[in-house]
Scaffold this motif. Structure first.
Motif, PDB file in Angstrom:
ATOM      1  N   ASP A  47      43.696 -20.785  12.456  1.00 45.25           N
ATOM      2  CA  ASP A  47      43.253 -20.361  13.783  1.00 45.25           C
ATOM      3  C   ASP A  47      42.320 -21.453  14.283  1.00 45.25           C
ATOM      4  O   ASP A  47      41.353 -21.781  13.594  1.00 45.25           O
ATOM      5  N   HIS A  48      42.603 -22.022  15.418  1.00 47.28           N
ATOM      6  CA  HIS A  48      41.873 -23.166  15.971  1.00 47.28           C
ATOM      7  C   HIS A  48      41.602 -24.234  14.897  1.00 47.28           C
ATOM      8  O   HIS A  48      40.502 -24.746  14.759  1.00 47.28           O
ATOM      9  N   ASP A  49      42.649 -24.534  14.142  1.00 44.78           N
ATOM     10  CA  ASP A  49      42.630 -25.562  13.095  1.00 44.78           C
ATOM     11  C   ASP A  49      41.677 -25.265  11.944  1.00 44.78           C
ATOM     12  O   ASP A  49      41.275 -26.171  11.217  1.00 44.78           O
ATOM     13  N   THR A  50      41.305 -24.014  11.768  1.00 46.63           N
ATOM     14  CA  THR A  50      40.531 -23.631  10.599  1.00 46.63           C
ATOM     15  C   THR A  50      41.373 -22.688   9.739  1.00 46.63           C
ATOM     16  O   THR A  50      42.153 -21.883  10.243  1.00 46.63           O
ATOM     17  N   TYR A  51      41.233 -22.820   8.446  1.00 44.42           N
ATOM     18  CA  TYR A  51      42.003 -22.042   7.471  1.00 44.42           C
ATOM     19  C   TYR A  51      41.647 -20.562   7.566  1.00 44.42           C
ATOM     20  O   TYR A  51      40.472 -20.200   7.595  1.00 44.42           O
ATOM     21  N   ILE A  52      42.684 -19.727   7.578  1.00 44.60           N
ATOM     22  CA  ILE A  52      42.464 -18.283   7.572  1.00 44.60           C
ATOM     23  C   ILE A  52      42.947 -17.669   6.262  1.00 44.60           C
ATOM     24  O   ILE A  52      42.213 -16.947   5.601  1.00 44.60           O
ATOM     25  N   ILE A  53      44.197 -17.953   5.862  1.00 43.38           N
ATOM     26  CA  ILE A  53      44.730 -17.406   4.611  1.00 43.38           C
ATOM     27  C   ILE A  53      45.904 -18.257   4.159  1.00 43.38           C
ATOM     28  O   ILE A  53      46.600 -18.856   4.984  1.00 43.38           O
ATOM     29  N   ASP A 113      34.887 -14.100  11.076  1.00 44.57           N
ATOM     30  CA  ASP A 113      33.835 -14.837  10.398  1.00 44.57           C
ATOM     31  C   ASP A 113      33.894 -16.337  10.689  1.00 44.57           C
ATOM     32  O   ASP A 113      32.877 -17.018  10.691  1.00 44.57           O
ATOM     33  N   LYS A 114      35.094 -16.840  10.957  1.00 43.55           N
ATOM     34  CA  LYS A 114      35.271 -18.267  11.192  1.00 43.55           C
ATOM     35  C   LYS A 114      35.531 -18.593  12.667  1.00 43.55           C
ATOM     36  O   LYS A 114      35.974 -19.692  12.990  1.00 43.55           O
ATOM     37  N   ALA A 115      35.222 -17.655  13.548  1.00 50.36           N
ATOM     38  CA  ALA A 115      35.481 -17.849  14.982  1.00 50.36           C
ATOM     39  C   ALA A 115      34.831 -19.120  15.521  1.00 50.36           C
ATOM     40  O   ALA A 115      35.408 -19.798  16.373  1.00 50.36           O
ATOM     41  N   ASP A 116      33.659 -19.461  15.030  1.00 55.60           N
ATOM     42  CA  ASP A 116      32.957 -20.656  15.496  1.00 55.60           C
ATOM     43  C   ASP A 116      33.023 -21.809  14.517  1.00 55.60           C
ATOM     44  O   ASP A 116      32.342 -22.817  14.685  1.00 55.60           O
ATOM     45  N   CYS A 117      33.828 -21.654  13.493  1.00 53.96           N
ATOM     46  CA  CYS A 117      33.945 -22.697  12.455  1.00 53.96           C
ATOM     47  C   CYS A 117      34.684 -23.910  13.036  1.00 53.96           C
ATOM     48  O   CYS A 117      35.709 -23.767  13.678  1.00 53.96           O
ATOM     49  N   GLU A 118      34.146 -25.077  12.771  1.00 56.31           N
ATOM     50  CA  GLU A 118      34.739 -26.307  13.296  1.00 56.31           C
ATOM     51  C   GLU A 118      35.368 -27.155  12.191  1.00 56.31           C
ATOM     52  O   GLU A 118      35.784 -28.286  12.437  1.00 56.31           O
ATOM     53  N   THR A 119      35.432 -26.603  10.977  1.00 57.45           N
ATOM     54  CA  THR A 119      36.041 -27.319   9.864  1.00 57.45           C
ATOM     55  C   THR A 119      37.193 -26.486   9.297  1.00 57.45           C
ATOM     56  O   THR A 119      37.298 -25.289   9.587  1.00 57.45           O
ATOM     57  N   PHE A 120      38.056 -27.118   8.523  1.00 51.90           N
ATOM     58  CA  PHE A 120      39.193 -26.403   7.940  1.00 51.90           C
ATOM     59  C   PHE A 120      38.713 -25.344   6.951  1.00 51.90           C
ATOM     60  O   PHE A 120      39.091 -24.186   7.030  1.00 51.90           O
TER      61      PHE A 120
END
Length: 123
Positions: A47-53, A113-120
């Motif tokens: 999601d937005h280039d960050t790992y989800i699962i 939890d990773k909505a604002d995460c900017e890393t994978f």
């Protein structure tokens, strides 16, 4: 599902291949905003280039990897579902049913939890 075709074709056991295809298809239908990708030869959703699962397969199980934060958050529910886990992954034996409500919770947790995460990966 096209992005996962090569991965799925390498699963020798037809029932295991069908089960993995079912899980991946369920996620694609339930979470159409997630991006299906193959990284490190494994199917993942971002999601937005960050790992989800992510997922992998072994002789005895499907491995589900929601990152350590997901394991920590849902460890009791993982155990109640009859799955064992490490710090990084959940093992769903081929003979066990997939607890889709638990899978949904883990995905939703990571998305939120990773909505604002900017890393994978989480830092």
């Amino acid at each position: 599902m096209e992005v996962f075709e090569e991965f799925l074709s390498r699963i020798d056991h037809p029932d295991h291949r069908e089960r993995m295809e079912e899980v991946l298809g369920w996620i694609m239908n339930k979470f159409p905003t997630l991006t299906p990708v193959i990284k490190w030869n494994q199917p993942m959703f971002t999601d937005h280039d960050t790992y989800i699962i992510g997922f992998s397969v072994a002789k005895q199980h499907i491995a589900v990897a929601p990152e350590q934060a997901g394991i920590n958050r849902f460890s009791e529910e993982i155990e109640q579902a009859g799955y064992d886990h490490t710090k990084e992954l959940v093992r769903i034996k081929w003979k066990n049913e997939v607890d889709y409500s638990l899978l949904e919770k883990m995905i939703e947790f990571n998305m939120m939890d990773k909505a604002d995460c900017e890393t994978f990966w989480r830092k």
